[in-house]
Design an enzyme around this catalytic site. Sequence first.
Site, PDB file in Angstrom:
ATOM      1  N   ASP A  18       0.819  -1.206   0.000  1.00 30.66           N
ATOM      2  CA  ASP A  18       0.000   0.000   0.000  1.00 30.66           C
ATOM      3  C   ASP A  18       0.858   1.264   0.000  1.00 30.66           C
ATOM      4  O   ASP A  18       0.614   2.184  -0.775  1.00 30.66           O
ATOM      5  CB  ASP A  18      -0.920   0.008   1.225  1.00 30.66           C
ATOM      6  CG  ASP A  18      -1.926  -1.119   1.197  1.00 30.66           C
ATOM      7  OD1 ASP A  18      -1.579  -2.205   0.723  1.00 30.66           O
ATOM      8  OD2 ASP A  18      -3.056  -0.924   1.661  1.00 30.66           O
ATOM      9  N   GLN A 253      12.761   2.005  -4.529  1.00 29.37           N
ATOM     10  CA  GLN A 253      11.938   1.664  -5.687  1.00 29.37           C
ATOM     11  C   GLN A 253      12.658   1.805  -7.028  1.00 29.37           C
ATOM     12  O   GLN A 253      12.514   0.920  -7.880  1.00 29.37           O
ATOM     13  CB  GLN A 253      10.661   2.503  -5.669  1.00 29.37           C
ATOM     14  CG  GLN A 253       9.705   2.075  -4.568  1.00 29.37           C
ATOM     15  CD  GLN A 253       8.456   2.913  -4.527  1.00 29.37           C
ATOM     16  OE1 GLN A 253       8.478   4.115  -4.819  1.00 29.37           O
ATOM     17  NE2 GLN A 253       7.344   2.302  -4.150  1.00 29.37           N
ATOM     18  N   ARG A 269       4.622  -9.886  -6.257  1.00 29.87           N
ATOM     19  CA  ARG A 269       3.495 -10.118  -5.364  1.00 29.87           C
ATOM     20  C   ARG A 269       2.665  -8.846  -5.233  1.00 29.87           C
ATOM     21  O   ARG A 269       3.112  -7.744  -5.564  1.00 29.87           O
ATOM     22  CB  ARG A 269       3.977 -10.566  -3.991  1.00 29.87           C
ATOM     23  CG  ARG A 269       4.549  -9.432  -3.160  1.00 29.87           C
ATOM     24  CD  ARG A 269       5.044  -9.888  -1.799  1.00 29.87           C
ATOM     25  NE  ARG A 269       5.055  -8.777  -0.848  1.00 29.87           N
ATOM     26  CZ  ARG A 269       5.682  -8.796   0.309  1.00 29.87           C
ATOM     27  NH1 ARG A 269       6.366  -9.873   0.670  1.00 29.87           N
ATOM     28  NH2 ARG A 269       5.625  -7.757   1.127  1.00 29.87           N
ATOM     29  N   GLY A 270       1.434  -9.006  -4.704  1.00 24.65           N
ATOM     30  CA  GLY A 270       0.614  -7.859  -4.362  1.00 24.65           C
ATOM     31  C   GLY A 270       0.263  -6.994  -5.541  1.00 24.65           C
ATOM     32  O   GLY A 270      -0.125  -7.477  -6.610  1.00 24.65           O
ATOM     33  N   GLU A 271       0.432  -5.677  -5.390  1.00 23.76           N
ATOM     34  CA  GLU A 271       0.047  -4.740  -6.447  1.00 23.76           C
ATOM     35  C   GLU A 271       1.213  -3.931  -6.988  1.00 23.76           C
ATOM     36  O   GLU A 271       1.397  -3.841  -8.208  1.00 23.76           O
ATOM     37  CB  GLU A 271      -1.032  -3.777  -5.936  1.00 23.76           C
ATOM     38  CG  GLU A 271      -1.497  -2.779  -6.982  1.00 23.76           C
ATOM     39  CD  GLU A 271      -2.741  -2.011  -6.578  1.00 23.76           C
ATOM     40  OE1 GLU A 271      -2.880  -0.843  -6.997  1.00 23.76           O
ATOM     41  OE2 GLU A 271      -3.587  -2.562  -5.844  1.00 23.76           O
ATOM     42  N   SER A 273       4.686  -4.209  -6.983  1.00 22.85           N
ATOM     43  CA  SER A 273       5.683  -4.918  -7.789  1.00 22.85           C
ATOM     44  C   SER A 273       5.043  -5.589  -8.997  1.00 22.85           C
ATOM     45  O   SER A 273       5.685  -5.744 -10.044  1.00 22.85           O
ATOM     46  CB  SER A 273       6.427  -5.947  -6.938  1.00 22.85           C
ATOM     47  OG  SER A 273       5.542  -6.922  -6.418  1.00 22.85           O
TER      48      SER A 273
END
Length: 376
Positions: A18, A253, A269-271, A273
Amino acid sequence: MSVWRWDIFCTVIDNYGDIGVCWRLARQLASEHGADVRLWVDELASHRRLLGRDGYEPVAGVVVHHWHPDVSPDASADVVVAGFGCRLPEAYVAAMAARSQPPVWINLEYLSAEAWVEGCHLLPSPHPRLPLTEYFYYPGFTPKTGGLLRETGLLAARDAYRSDDAAQAALWDSLGTAPPPPEVLRISLFAYENPALAALLQAWADGEREIWFGVPEGRVWKSVEAWLGAPLVLGRELRRGGLTLAPLRFVDQPRYDQLLWSCDVNFVRGEDSFVRAQWAGRPLIWHIYPQDEATHLLKLEAFLARYVEGALGVDAPVLRQMQLAWNVGDGIVPAWADFVAALPRWREHAEAWCQQLAAQRDLAAGLAEFAKIKLK
């Protein structure tokens, strides 16, 4: 307007996901759209490595604040973004409503490829008691959604990096590892704990193809160490059969982007990356955030249905099986064998998919345009 003020609120639910999205958004709004941004984060201390500074000084037009119960932000912003539906402080909402011209209030939702997202994007939600309206903003993969975060010049920077030997050498040095030999298959892994990982690592170690496997510091280290039977140590590569395993230092980043650009396959994973791997234009394996009753698998299927459009029919089931095996934990070894056999075609498809997405408006630009319309 003389000052273009934004407040972005972020509740940290999962490590770096997030806050990663909100930080990228804040920086792009400041650097490309002239915004004066305050980013409010509830667990700032554990994420200062991601932010790159101590979090309290202006960075690229953004000021990061620690958001906690003893803090009462003034509601002076022109635009207020609730990252991923986080609940704003009651006093802040009341102050928004008390203004002669309330700010534009946007609920930035999670990314989804599901069809219903197009119908819900930009829908208004009037407050039940106060003269305020919140608007739902959905990132997505089609022009009828909010798009994806993509800085201007990102793909040009990617291509320039890939032709810059000095920049690549600097990346490997910052990661604490030697550059992988050019002939090996380079794989990066950023994932949650995964029961399929041990079998996949063993298959790589036993396989005929030389593989370099980079693992940034994170939760998945425990799974890798369990397979190895030894601790991972930064700067110390390990060799198992045809597999070279490199523990990688946590980086900010921009350098993580470069790692994705440097690899042939990226496990993400997730959003955050997940989106950045798509801009890398290389084959990716997505570890979607697990949800109750396996609803995350419906979201995975929705993405795969869009992603495989235009791919050779024989290859689409191969990718689907690989993605499902990684997320469910069964059948990973045969799924990988089929996937890697089709890798040259998936590389072409990944770049075509990247260019298709890049032809659409990016998320920050869409947010800025929508906010300006509502403020008129």
